[in-house]
Motif scaffolding. Structure first.
Motif, PDB file in Angstrom:
ATOM      1  N   ILE A  58       0.863  -1.183   0.000  1.00 49.29           N
ATOM      2  CA  ILE A  58       0.000   0.000   0.000  1.00 49.29           C
ATOM      3  C   ILE A  58       0.895   1.228   0.000  1.00 49.29           C
ATOM      4  O   ILE A  58       1.792   1.356   0.835  1.00 49.29           O
ATOM      5  N   ASN A  60       0.758   5.231   0.331  1.00 54.96           N
ATOM      6  CA  ASN A  60      -0.053   6.369   0.750  1.00 54.96           C
ATOM      7  C   ASN A  60       0.487   7.638   0.112  1.00 54.96           C
ATOM      8  O   ASN A  60       1.669   7.959   0.259  1.00 54.96           O
ATOM      9  N   VAL A  68      -0.548  11.904  -1.243  1.00 54.08           N
ATOM     10  CA  VAL A  68      -1.397  13.075  -1.041  1.00 54.08           C
ATOM     11  C   VAL A  68      -1.362  13.951  -2.286  1.00 54.08           C
ATOM     12  O   VAL A  68      -0.394  13.936  -3.038  1.00 54.08           O
ATOM     13  N   LYS A 119       4.223  10.886  -2.415  1.00 44.81           N
ATOM     14  CA  LYS A 119       4.213   9.864  -1.371  1.00 44.81           C
ATOM     15  C   LYS A 119       4.432  10.460   0.014  1.00 44.81           C
ATOM     16  O   LYS A 119       5.223  11.382   0.196  1.00 44.81           O
ATOM     17  N   ILE A 120       3.753   9.844   0.975  1.00 41.64           N
ATOM     18  CA  ILE A 120       3.950  10.186   2.385  1.00 41.64           C
ATOM     19  C   ILE A 120       5.110   9.341   2.899  1.00 41.64           C
ATOM     20  O   ILE A 120       5.108   8.114   2.758  1.00 41.64           O
ATOM     21  N   PRO A 137       0.051  13.468   6.646  1.00 36.70           N
ATOM     22  CA  PRO A 137      -0.333  13.840   5.281  1.00 36.70           C
ATOM     23  C   PRO A 137      -0.085  15.323   4.997  1.00 36.70           C
ATOM     24  O   PRO A 137       0.379  15.675   3.905  1.00 36.70           O
ATOM     25  N   GLU A 189     -10.789  10.850  -0.359  1.00 36.33           N
ATOM     26  CA  GLU A 189      -9.833   9.761  -0.149  1.00 36.33           C
ATOM     27  C   GLU A 189     -10.224   8.635  -1.089  1.00 36.33           C
ATOM     28  O   GLU A 189     -11.385   8.244  -1.151  1.00 36.33           O
ATOM     29  N   THR A 206      -8.912   4.810  -3.012  1.00 35.12           N
ATOM     30  CA  THR A 206      -8.003   3.669  -3.071  1.00 35.12           C
ATOM     31  C   THR A 206      -8.133   3.031  -4.446  1.00 35.12           C
ATOM     32  O   THR A 206      -9.248   2.727  -4.888  1.00 35.12           O
ATOM     33  N   ASN A 212      -3.354   4.632  -2.065  1.00 35.08           N
ATOM     34  CA  ASN A 212      -4.333   5.295  -1.212  1.00 35.08           C
ATOM     35  C   ASN A 212      -4.046   6.795  -1.307  1.00 35.08           C
ATOM     36  O   ASN A 212      -3.057   7.274  -0.760  1.00 35.08           O
ATOM     37  N   SER A 251      -5.136  10.717  -0.691  1.00 34.73           N
ATOM     38  CA  SER A 251      -5.937  11.706   0.026  1.00 34.73           C
ATOM     39  C   SER A 251      -5.639  13.062  -0.588  1.00 34.73           C
ATOM     40  O   SER A 251      -4.475  13.452  -0.699  1.00 34.73           O
TER      41      SER A 251
END
Length: 130
Positions: A4, A6, A8, A39-40, A46, A70, A72, A81, A83
């Motif tokens: 996964i 994450n 933003v 990427k985070i 975030p 948000e 996915t 994912n 946001s």
């Protein structure tokens, strides 16, 4: 199990226009439009990630505001994912440092662009809120 990732994205708006970024030819999803971001990193919120990414990608400082959407999305190799957050530029003028092009697009014309799939729910939300 797929990893996964994450990420933003910043929804930067001004006078009914939204700042859109065209992914460069050497990026995955080449020549698709997206909301700038990335990427985070580990131990990063975030909001911190979005401020860092916008500084790296656009050479601007922002204030992160409310979350928009948000999403996915699953690909062959991973799960993204995303946001997205409304954001306001407080210093600098956006430069296309990592993107092929930046464009201010009237909110009613957002659907005319070829978007990365993870960004489409944010586009739909923005259109719905008009």
């Amino acid at each position: 199990m797929k990893p996964i990732i994450n990420v933003v994205g910043a929804v930067i708006m001004s006078n009914g226009y939204v700042l859109c970024a065209l992914r460069s030819a050497n990026m995955s999803l080449a020549l698709h439009w997206e909301f700038p971001g990335g990427k985070i990193k580990e131990n990063e919120t975030p909001e911190e990630a979005l401020k860092r990414e916008i500084k790296e990608e656009l050479n601007c400082d922002i204030v992160v505001q409310s979350r928009v959407e948000e999403t996915t999305k699953e690909s062959d190799s991973n799960i993204i994912n995303l946001s997205t957050y409304k954001a306001k530029i407080i210093a600098g003028v956006p430069e296309a440092i990592k993107h092929e092009e930046l464009r201010w697009v009237n909110i009613i014309e957002l659907r005319n662009l070829k978007w990365a799939s993870a960004d489409i729910p944010t586009v739909n939300r923005l259109m719905y809120e008009m």
